[in-house]
Enzyme design. Structure first.
Site, PDB file in Angstrom:
ATOM      1  N   PRO A  79       0.832  -1.202   0.000  1.00 27.27           N
ATOM      2  CG  PRO A  79       0.087  -0.981   2.195  1.00 27.27           C
ATOM      3  CD  PRO A  79       0.794  -1.929   1.275  1.00 27.27           C
TER       4      PRO A  79
ATOM      5  CD  GLN B  83      -2.601   0.944   4.962  1.00 27.05           C
ATOM      6  OE1 GLN B  83      -2.847   1.713   4.028  1.00 27.05           O
ATOM      7  NE2 GLN B  83      -2.450   1.362   6.213  1.00 27.05           N
ATOM      8  CG  LEU B  84      -7.815  -0.082   9.274  1.00 26.12           C
ATOM      9  CD1 LEU B  84      -8.924   0.805   8.704  1.00 26.12           C
ATOM     10  CD2 LEU B  84      -8.408  -1.082  10.274  1.00 26.12           C
TER      11      LEU B  84
ATOM     12  CB  THR C 113      -0.295  -0.007   8.513  1.00 27.46           C
ATOM     13  OG1 THR C 113      -0.408  -0.616   7.229  1.00 27.46           O
ATOM     14  CG2 THR C 113       1.102   0.578   8.656  1.00 27.46           C
TER      15      THR C 113
ATOM     16  CG  HIS D  81       6.067   2.757   6.490  1.00 21.99           C
ATOM     17  ND1 HIS D  81       4.796   2.644   6.989  1.00 21.99           N
ATOM     18  CD2 HIS D  81       5.984   3.736   5.549  1.00 21.99           C
ATOM     19  CE1 HIS D  81       3.992   3.523   6.382  1.00 21.99           C
ATOM     20  NE2 HIS D  81       4.701   4.192   5.496  1.00 21.99           N
TER      21      HIS D  81
ATOM     22  NE  ARG E  59       7.552   6.869   2.802  1.00 21.09           N
ATOM     23  CZ  ARG E  59       7.867   7.926   2.077  1.00 21.09           C
ATOM     24  NH1 ARG E  59       9.032   7.986   1.482  1.00 21.09           N
ATOM     25  NH2 ARG E  59       7.021   8.934   1.948  1.00 21.09           N
TER      26      ARG E  59
ATOM     27  N   GLY F  95      12.708  -2.878   0.485  1.00 17.81           N
ATOM     28  CA  GLY F  95      14.000  -3.118  -0.156  1.00 17.81           C
ATOM     29  C   GLY F  95      14.016  -4.173  -1.245  1.00 17.81           C
TER      30      GLY F  95
ATOM     31  NE  ARG G 226      13.862  -0.618  -4.493  1.00 16.77           N
ATOM     32  CZ  ARG G 226      12.917  -0.631  -3.534  1.00 16.77           C
ATOM     33  NH1 ARG G 226      12.112  -1.671  -3.403  1.00 16.77           N
ATOM     34  NH2 ARG G 226      12.755   0.404  -2.733  1.00 16.77           N
TER      35      ARG G 226
ATOM     36  NE  ARG H 130      11.200   4.828  -0.913  1.00 18.85           N
ATOM     37  CZ  ARG H 130      11.377   4.163   0.233  1.00 18.85           C
ATOM     38  NH1 ARG H 130      11.445   2.841   0.248  1.00 18.85           N
ATOM     39  NH2 ARG H 130      11.483   4.835   1.376  1.00 18.85           N
TER      40      ARG H 130
HETATM   41  C1  LIG Z   1       5.213   7.192  -0.875  1.00 19.46           C
HETATM   42  C2  LIG Z   1       4.898   6.062   0.059  1.00 19.46           C
HETATM   43  C3  LIG Z   1       3.650   6.018   0.668  1.00 19.46           C
HETATM   44  C4  LIG Z   1       3.348   4.962   1.526  1.00 19.46           C
HETATM   45  N1  LIG Z   1       2.085   4.913   2.084  1.00 19.46           N
HETATM   46  C5  LIG Z   1       1.750   3.852   2.868  1.00 19.46           C
HETATM   47  C6  LIG Z   1       0.434   3.727   3.372  1.00 19.46           C
HETATM   48  O1  LIG Z   1      -0.439   4.555   3.109  1.00 19.46           O
HETATM   49  N2  LIG Z   1       0.168   2.643   4.150  1.00 19.46           N
HETATM   50  C7  LIG Z   1       1.125   1.699   4.469  1.00 19.46           C
HETATM   51  O2  LIG Z   1       0.818   0.735   5.193  1.00 19.46           O
HETATM   52  N3  LIG Z   1       2.376   1.798   3.981  1.00 19.46           N
HETATM   53  C8  LIG Z   1       2.697   2.836   3.188  1.00 19.46           C
HETATM   54  N4  LIG Z   1       3.962   2.912   2.662  1.00 19.46           N
HETATM   55  C9  LIG Z   1       4.932   1.821   2.943  1.00 19.46           C
HETATM   56  C10 LIG Z   1       4.803   0.710   1.895  1.00 19.46           C
HETATM   57  O3  LIG Z   1       3.599  -0.005   2.046  1.00 19.46           O
HETATM   58  C11 LIG Z   1       5.924  -0.313   2.010  1.00 19.46           C
HETATM   59  O4  LIG Z   1       5.966  -0.819   3.319  1.00 19.46           O
HETATM   60  C12 LIG Z   1       7.299   0.223   1.630  1.00 19.46           C
HETATM   61  O5  LIG Z   1       7.227   1.182   0.596  1.00 19.46           O
HETATM   62  C13 LIG Z   1       8.153  -0.955   1.197  1.00 19.46           C
HETATM   63  O6  LIG Z   1       9.422  -0.562   0.891  1.00 19.46           O
HETATM   64  P1  LIG Z   1       9.976  -0.319  -0.619  1.00 19.46           P
HETATM   65  O7  LIG Z   1       9.451   1.030  -1.025  1.00 19.46           O
HETATM   66  O8  LIG Z   1      11.460  -0.347  -0.401  1.00 19.46           O
HETATM   67  O9  LIG Z   1       9.479  -1.434  -1.487  1.00 19.46           O
HETATM   68  C14 LIG Z   1       4.300   3.952   1.803  1.00 19.46           C
HETATM   69  C15 LIG Z   1       5.547   4.005   1.172  1.00 19.46           C
HETATM   70  C16 LIG Z   1       5.847   5.036   0.306  1.00 19.46           C
HETATM   71  C17 LIG Z   1       7.195   5.051  -0.368  1.00 19.46           C
END
Ligand SMILES: Cc1cc2nc3c(=O)[nH]c(=O)nc-3n(C[C@H](O)[C@H](O)[C@H](O)COP(=O)(O)O)c2cc1C
Length: 353
Positions: A77, A127-128, A154, A246, A249, A279, A281, A301
């Site tokens: 999500p 996803q909540l 989440t 996440h 982030r 991660g 890729r 991403r």
């Molecule tokens: C721009 C962005 C927005 C995201 N928004 C959500 C979200 O709304 N809900 C959530 O559970 N995770 C969110 N995530 C986390 C992603 O679900 C995921 O855990 C994470 O991007 C995985 O890592 P990766 O980007 O390296 O694949 C977000 C990630 C990014 C980059």
């Protein structure tokens, strides 16, 4: 475009620099964003030539919570997809559907859950972020009646990313067109505007139990990083967990998600399905996570990069590249089916095979 790194480079050219910076970066100095990928590089797949293997018979399909997917990779999500492409989550649903796999739709999406379910061709999870009891009580029956097959709760924060100082460090995407489902219920939309953001992640297991009791859908809990928390998730009725930080982030402390996986699988892997994101890729990353016990992996991403490149076609391209790479990696390891992938398929460069 032969790898996700090519797609990333092209997407960077297509996206506004401030948004690009925002999606790419992580908490603090971004240590965990880098670590998520480095930790995969510290594991190698073990070549196992099987001369008599018919590579045309390689089968990449698996099941998640009993539903078949053609590839053990799903769309994680991610909010703000409308900035990458006007078709936003509908384009993701179409791209993912053409690849025959699963989309995990973010709570704060621009497109409604109806629009996404109309566009989808494969399974959908919702996803909540549990923001208020009223919003959760409104959304869960709705997605259940639309045929979503699981709720993915989440545990991490929906916002509040603190980033290293840089030219765009004050940027934050506008949420004006987020929460498409709540347009028709302005009193709930107002609850989001009035939320005290610092209380977002005040979570306890009673809340999980409350959510468990207001839906009959399976509950998957996302952003579990320790065996102890995984055990609690099982005790509170989760059907699956996503090992995830996440995408780096929400914190710059702790482990890469792949580093947290083994101990969690050891604790609960016989009882529930364990997934992983952060991660991933390449096709060999998928093999590595599956070898360590993940049922499937998510990408966050890369889906946004695909969207920025060419809407649903770009998203589909991301999954097709992963499928090709995964098939090739399976062939190198002598695996005909996903079930053949096990701990003997990989070698850790740190010596713990
Ligand atoms: C721009 C962005 C927005 C995201 N928004 C959500 C979200 O709304 N809900 C959530 O559970 N995770 C969110 N995530 C986390 C992603 O679900 C995921 O855990 C994470 O991007 C995985 O890592 P990766 O980007 O390296 O694949 C977000 C990630 C990014 C980059």
């Amino acid at each position: 475009m032969t790898s996700l790194f090519d797609i990333e480079a092209l997407a960077k050219r297509n996206l506004p620099p401030d948004y690009w910076d925002w999606i790419s970066s992580g908490y603090g100095e971004g240590m965990l964003v880098r670590r998520n990928q480095e930790a995969f590089e510290e594991i190698r797949i073990r070549p196992r030539p099987r001369v008599l293997m018919d590579a045309s018979k390689i089968d990449t399909s698996t099941t998640v919570l009993g539903e078949r997917i053609e590839l053990p990779v799903f769309a994680s999500p991610a909010g703000t997809q409308w900035i990458a492409h006007p078709d936003a989550e509908v384009a993701v649903a179409r791209g993912v559907g053409s690849a025959g796999t699963l989309m995990n739709l973010a709570t704060g999406s621009h497109n409604t859950t109806e629009e996404v379910s109309e566009a989808a061709r494969g399974p959908l999870w919702f996803q909540l972020y549990h923001l208020t009891d009223n919003i959760t009580r409104y959304m869960l029956p709705k997605v259940e009646s639309l045929g979503y097959s699981a709720i993915c709760l989440t545990l991490g924060r929906p916002s509040g990313m603190r980033r290293e100082k840089g030219p765009f460090s004050d940027y934050s995407p506008s949420g004006d067109i987020a929460w498409g489902d709540l347009i028709e219920v302005p009193e709930l939309r107002r609850q989001i505007d009035n939320l005290d953001r610092s209380s977002y992640n005040i979570f306890n297991l009673e809340t999980v139990e409350w959510i468990r009791n207001i839906t009959s859908l399976p509950l998957v809990i996302k952003e579990v990083m320790t065996a102890q928390d995984a055990r609690k998730c099982v005790d509170y009725g989760a059907s699956g967990i996503v090992v995830s930080n996440h995408g780096g982030r929400t914190s710059d402390k702790g482990k890469a998600s792949i580093e947290a996986l083994s101990s969690i699988v050891k604790e609960v892997g016989d009882e529930i399905e364990v997934y992983l994101d952060s991660g991933v890729r390449s096709g060999s990353d998928i093999v590595k996570a599956l070898a360590m016990g993940a049922r499937a992996v998510g990408v966050g991403r890369p889906v946004i990069w695909g969207l920025a490149l060419d809407g649903h076609n770009g998203v589909n391209r991301v999954f097709e590249i992963l499928r090709d790479e995964f098939e090739r990696a399976m062939s190198i390891c002598g695996c005909i089916s996903v079930a053949d992938i096990d701990t003997s398929t990989i070698v850790s460069l740190k010596g713990n095979e």
